[in-house]
Design an enzyme around this catalytic site. Structure first.
Site, PDB file in Angstrom:
ATOM      1  N   PRO A   1       0.815  -1.207   0.000  1.00 18.02           N
ATOM      2  CA  PRO A   1       0.000   0.000   0.000  1.00 18.02           C
ATOM      3  C   PRO A   1       0.856   1.268   0.000  1.00 18.02           C
ATOM      4  O   PRO A   1       2.044   1.202   0.310  1.00 18.02           O
ATOM      5  CB  PRO A   1      -0.800  -0.103   1.304  1.00 18.02           C
ATOM      6  CG  PRO A   1      -0.532  -1.443   1.857  1.00 18.02           C
ATOM      7  CD  PRO A   1       0.653  -2.017   1.201  1.00 18.02           C
TER       8      PRO A   1
ATOM      9  N   SER B   1     -14.406 -13.311  -0.682  1.00 15.12           N
ATOM     10  CA  SER B   1     -14.046 -13.676   0.693  1.00 15.12           C
ATOM     11  C   SER B   1     -15.084 -13.244   1.734  1.00 15.12           C
ATOM     12  O   SER B   1     -14.910 -13.486   2.924  1.00 15.12           O
ATOM     13  CB  SER B   1     -12.674 -13.115   1.050  1.00 15.12           C
ATOM     14  OG  SER B   1     -12.744 -11.712   1.102  1.00 15.12           O
TER      15      SER B   1
ATOM     16  N   LYS C   1      -5.637  -8.289   6.581  1.00 15.69           N
ATOM     17  CA  LYS C   1      -6.978  -8.416   7.172  1.00 15.69           C
ATOM     18  C   LYS C   1      -6.891  -8.602   8.678  1.00 15.69           C
ATOM     19  O   LYS C   1      -7.640  -7.975   9.438  1.00 15.69           O
ATOM     20  CB  LYS C   1      -7.721  -9.602   6.542  1.00 15.69           C
ATOM     21  CG  LYS C   1      -8.162  -9.327   5.119  1.00 15.69           C
ATOM     22  CD  LYS C   1      -8.831 -10.546   4.550  1.00 15.69           C
ATOM     23  CE  LYS C   1      -9.328 -10.296   3.139  1.00 15.69           C
ATOM     24  NZ  LYS C   1      -9.847 -11.500   2.533  1.00 15.69           N
TER      25      LYS C   1
HETATM   26  P1  ADP Z   1       5.722   4.647  -0.684  1.00 13.99           P
HETATM   27  O1  ADP Z   1       6.815   4.787  -1.682  1.00 13.99           O
HETATM   28  O2  ADP Z   1       5.544   3.230  -0.235  1.00 13.99           O
HETATM   29  O3  ADP Z   1       4.431   5.238  -1.067  1.00 13.99           O
HETATM   30  P2  ADP Z   1       7.361   6.404   0.866  1.00 13.99           P
HETATM   31  O4  ADP Z   1       8.659   5.738   0.668  1.00 13.99           O
HETATM   32  O5  ADP Z   1       7.103   7.631   0.096  1.00 13.99           O
HETATM   33  O6  ADP Z   1       6.178   5.400   0.641  1.00 13.99           O
HETATM   34  O7  ADP Z   1       7.161   6.686   2.404  1.00 13.99           O
HETATM   35  C1  ADP Z   1       6.450   7.759   2.944  1.00 13.99           C
HETATM   36  C2  ADP Z   1       7.198   8.350   4.109  1.00 13.99           C
HETATM   37  O8  ADP Z   1       7.230   7.449   5.201  1.00 13.99           O
HETATM   38  C3  ADP Z   1       8.647   8.641   3.804  1.00 13.99           C
HETATM   39  O9  ADP Z   1       8.994   9.849   4.392  1.00 13.99           O
HETATM   40  C4  ADP Z   1       9.397   7.508   4.422  1.00 13.99           C
HETATM   41  O10 ADP Z   1      10.701   7.886   4.803  1.00 13.99           O
HETATM   42  C5  ADP Z   1       8.555   7.186   5.644  1.00 13.99           C
HETATM   43  N1  ADP Z   1       8.637   5.792   6.033  1.00 13.99           N
HETATM   44  C6  ADP Z   1       7.910   4.768   5.564  1.00 13.99           C
HETATM   45  N2  ADP Z   1       8.241   3.614   6.154  1.00 13.99           N
HETATM   46  C7  ADP Z   1       9.214   3.891   7.033  1.00 13.99           C
HETATM   47  C8  ADP Z   1       9.965   3.105   7.973  1.00 13.99           C
HETATM   48  N3  ADP Z   1       9.774   1.799   8.097  1.00 13.99           N
HETATM   49  N4  ADP Z   1      10.886   3.730   8.705  1.00 13.99           N
HETATM   50  C9  ADP Z   1      11.073   5.037   8.587  1.00 13.99           C
HETATM   51  N5  ADP Z   1      10.399   5.851   7.748  1.00 13.99           N
HETATM   52  C10 ADP Z   1       9.473   5.278   6.962  1.00 13.99           C
END
Ligand code: ADP
Length: 783
Positions: A367, A689, A732
């Site tokens: 997601p 489901s 889920k």
């Molecule tokens: P996606 O590419 O999956 O849509 P992003 O990489 O843009 O998500 O993430 C959104 C924000 O959340 C970013 O600023 C990212 O650094 C932060 N983020 C997401 N997961 C983590 C995590 N596990 N640890 C630290 N920061 C996270």
């Protein structure tokens, strides 16, 4: 006062008079006409002075040729006009006289007396007009024709007074009409002389018509010629002017055409490129040298060469992968994601051992907002490569990937080549974002172009339509992301190694916020940790009441919003240090957005907690059924898709088959209408489901037995009541956990998938494995 000739030598015959005389050049006087002209010839000036001294009239007669300086009788026309001097202005320094006269009568020239000092003429008066009828039809017709011509004529004379024009147009007296025109229009002096000499008004008018027509014709022709000449001059001048300017600009910039071509040749020779491609590029410079530098074609070629030369031919960043360092980077940048990190380290290890390994493409799926992009960035950092992101969302044209041929207007290279240009190296890490959102339509299939890019067999000679010469992509590392793996075109999915990123639990979100998002946002807003603090319970409240998501994107946005508002307060001097507490959140972020979840808090009949999987992660989806008196209709609402509608029919049939067991009236399907509804009607839902959920809700509604509110369930059913396995178990169960559910009924065949389920969830929830619907009903219904 008229005077008779006194001089002996000047014989005077009967009915003649002698006047001092002015020979006119290019002018013709008429009786009643006011005329002004300059007089410069000595004899004429002296004659006029004498006439003035004696208060005499003068005789005005036109020279046949204008260049004659000392006219004799034969140089003059035979008919002139006796005129009265009205005004004289002397300009002594130039010996010029400006005089204004008014014609009195027409006279024939009989003799000329030139005494070397003055000129005089003996003249005989003659009637201006012969006595003829002036109201004939011919005259009327002629007048009309002349008016037509006159209308055209005045178009060429914008300065002619409007009143004069209208008075001429309405004039019906032929004599006045004639005079008004002749006195005011510029006609050739020879024509005017003819008009003066002719006594008959009809003839006068017809001469006038002829000469006006020819005058108009000449003027029309003249205006066409003038216009054409002006256009030619304008165009020529414009072009000349622009060329001169261009030359000047080029000189200023130190640009010389040959120098420019030489520069291109030198740059091409210096490129690390195969010989065939080099020959092709040199051919282009050759074409360029033959074109005028300001031409459109030259511009196209220059643009092309500039773009090609900008590309990182043979430029590679050198970096060694150290697994230790890579692990550190991944750990530093991301909280949790243990399995994902492990998989990535494996991937890096393979690259470390064999840097030239081909065809390893990772697809990060999950997601939005769960860190796919930021993991890709960390991988680039760990591998020491340039990072570029290519967004594929909504790309529906193959040319987007592969470019347009350079001959198209506004042609550009495609996204791959643009990304390489941005990266500035031929071995960057390219992230293809949202590869599941590639669309294909009539404009071509971009996914086939992507196949070529990702295929290690073909991408060592990737051809962009614009660039034309092949570019080696085989050293680049590709990573893709997708929200929904099911939407990735199968041939593409085939080439990729899938790493699924699960959605976060509230605890994980809390840690990510505290350790990553808050420090990151504080830094971005130029705040120090001592200036703005967000208390832990405030963070928890933001997660619970202000966001509803699988990832942390909204959470990050909320934190950014707090930082922005905090920075404003600090900057305006309103506060020095700020601590945001849970109870203040309403002031900072407004009212809570998600106050309650949909799960019911008490056992009810006909309401069952289902579990669904959407692109934003798992959601708890209660399903409601009521029975109404009716005729056996089944009403399904809440944006349920076809598969769900079918599930409802299977559920009804199954319930009929087990009606006895739950003391349900066997005829219920005849005497009742059933209404099945899934709340949040605007969100489309589909998939098989929800089969167990529907059946349970139906049995409950029909039998009156309540359903446990702390139980949630998921599973597909068959007509015989078997429970079939489902997908998305991890998401889920996470949703069930977040909603505070204690027991989750899942298909027995999904038991192995429990491995993927988060430990926090597993610890908090009791799982019941259902083989068939009896298992489900036994556990869900309250006895
Ligand atoms: P996606 O590419 O999956 O849509 P992003 O990489 O843009 O998500 O993430 C959104 C924000 O959340 C970013 O600023 C990212 O650094 C932060 N983020 C997401 N997961 C983590 C995590 N596990 N640890 C630290 N920061 C996270």
């Amino acid at each position: 006062m008229e005077r008779t000739v006194k001089s002996k030598s000047n014989k005077k015959t009967e009915n003649t008079n002698v006047f001092y005389t002015v020979a006119l050049k290019g002018l013709v006087a008429f009786p009643k006409m006011i005329l002004h002209f300059d007089v410069a010839r000595d004899k004429t000036v002296a004659s006029l002075e004498k006439a003035l001294a004696g208060n005499e009239k003068i005789f005005l007669v036109t020279q046949r040729e204008t260049h004659v300086e000392d006219p004799q009788i034969n140089d003059l026309y035979k008919v002139g006009v006796v005129a009265e001097i009205k005004q004289v202005l002397k300009l002594p320094e130039h010996n010029i006289m400006k005089i204004l006269v008014e014609g009195v009568y027409k006279a024939n020239l009989v003799q000329l007396f030139d005494d070397g000092e003055t000129i005089r003429a003996e003249v005989k008066r003659t009637p201006t007009y012969s006595r003829t009828k002036t109201d004939t039809v011919e005259i009327q017709a002629l007048m009309r024709s002349i008016k037509d011509v006159f209308e055209k004529y005045v178009q060429f004379l914008p300065r002619m007074p409007k009143e004069l024009i209208s008075s001429i147009m309405i004039q019906d007296n032929p004599v006045k009409f004639f005079e008004d025109i002749v006195f005011n229009c510029h006609l050739n002096y020879r024509d005017k002389q003819d008009l003066l000499e002719e006594p008959n008004i009809l003839n006068k008018l017809s001469i006038l018509y002829a000469c006006m027509s020819s005058e108009v014709e000449i003027m029309e022709l003249e205006s066409v010629i003038t216009e054409q000449t002006r256009n030619n001059i304008d165009k020529g001048q414009r072009e000349y002017f622009l060329r001169e300017q261009l030359k000047a600009i080029q000189e200023q910039l130190g640009e010389d055409e040959t120098e420019e071509v030489d520069d291109y040749v030198n740059s091409i020779m210096a490129l690390k490129i195969d010989e065939k491609s080099r020959a092709k590029l040199l051919k282009e410079t050759d074409r360029l040298s033959k074109l005028p530098s300001a031409s459109q074609d030259a511009f196209v070629i220059k643009n092309y060469l500039d773009t090609v030369l900008e590309l990182p031919w043979g430029k590679y960043t050198k970096a060694k992968i150290s697994l230790e360092k890579a692990k550190e980077i991944l750990e530093d940048d991301h909280y949790g994601l243990k399995k994902v990190k492990e998989r990535i380290l494996e991937f890096l290890a393979v690259h470390m051992i064999n840097p030239d390994i081909k065809g390893q493409i990772i697809c990060l799926a999950g997601p939005p907002g769960i860190g796919k992009t930021s993991i890709a960035k960390s991988i680039a950092k760990a591998m020491g490569r340039e990072y570029v992101r290519v967004s594929l969302g909504g790309v529906r044209d193959e040319a987007d990937i592969r470019g347009h041929r350079k001959t198209y207007v506004g042609a550009m290279p495609g996204r791959i080549i643009t990304a390489l240009e941005q990266a500035g190296s031929a071995n960057p890490l390219i992230l293809f974002d949202e590869i599941d959102k590639l669309c294909s339509d009539i404009k071509g299939d971009p996914s086939s172009a992507m196949l070529e890019v990702l295929d290690s067999e073909q991408n060592s000679a990737f051809r962009d339509h614009f660039i034309e010469v092949p570019f080696d992509l085989s050293k680049a590392v590709f990573i893709t992301t997708a929200n929904n793996v099911g939407d990735i075109p199968a041939p593409l999915l085939d080439r990729m190694e899938l790493i699924e990123l699960p959605s976060y639990t509230a605890e994980e979100k809390f840690h990510i916020a505290k350790n990553h998002l808050v420090p990151k946002q504080l830094k971005e807003h130029g705040l120090k940790g001592t200036q703005l603090k967000i208390q832990d319970n405030a963070l928890n409240d933001i997660i619970a009441f202000y966001t509803k998501e699988a990832g942390v994107r909204s959470l990050e946005r909320c934190i950014a919003s707090l930082c922005r508002k905090g920075a404003k307060k600090i900057a305006s001097g309103e506060a020095k240090r700020i601590t945001i507490k849970a109870k203040d959140l309403q002031d900072w972020l407004g009212v809570r957005k998600y106050t309650s979840d949909l799960s019911s808090k008490e056992n009810q009949t006909g309401v069952v907690n289902g579990l669904a999987w959407t692109s934003v992660g798992g959601v708890l989806m209660p399903l409601e059924v009521i029975t109404l008196e009716g005729s056996g209709k089944i009403e399904v609402t809440g944006s349920l898709g076809d598969v769900m509608k079918e599930s409802s029919k299977i559920a009804v049939s199954y319930v009929r088959s087990i009606a006895d067991k739950y003391s349900i009236d066997k005829e219920f399907y005849k005497s009742n209408d059933l209404h099945i509804h899934a709340p949040e009607g605007a969100v489309p839902k589909d998939g098989p489901s929800a089969g167990v959920t529907m059946t349970t809700a139906l049995v409950s509604a029909l039998s009156g037995k309540k359903v446990r509110c702390d139980v949630a369930m998921t599973g597909e059913i068959t007509l015989h009541g078997k429970v079939l396995p489902i997908g998305g178990l991890r998401e889920k169960t996470m949703a069930a956990y977040k909603a505070g559910i204690k027991t989750v009924i899942i298909p027995a065949d999904n038991k192995p998938d429990l491995d993927e389920v988060d430990d926090t969830v597993k610890n908090a929830i009791e799982f019941i494995f259902a083989e068939n619907l009896t298992d489900v009903l036994d556990n869900a219904l309250v006895d």
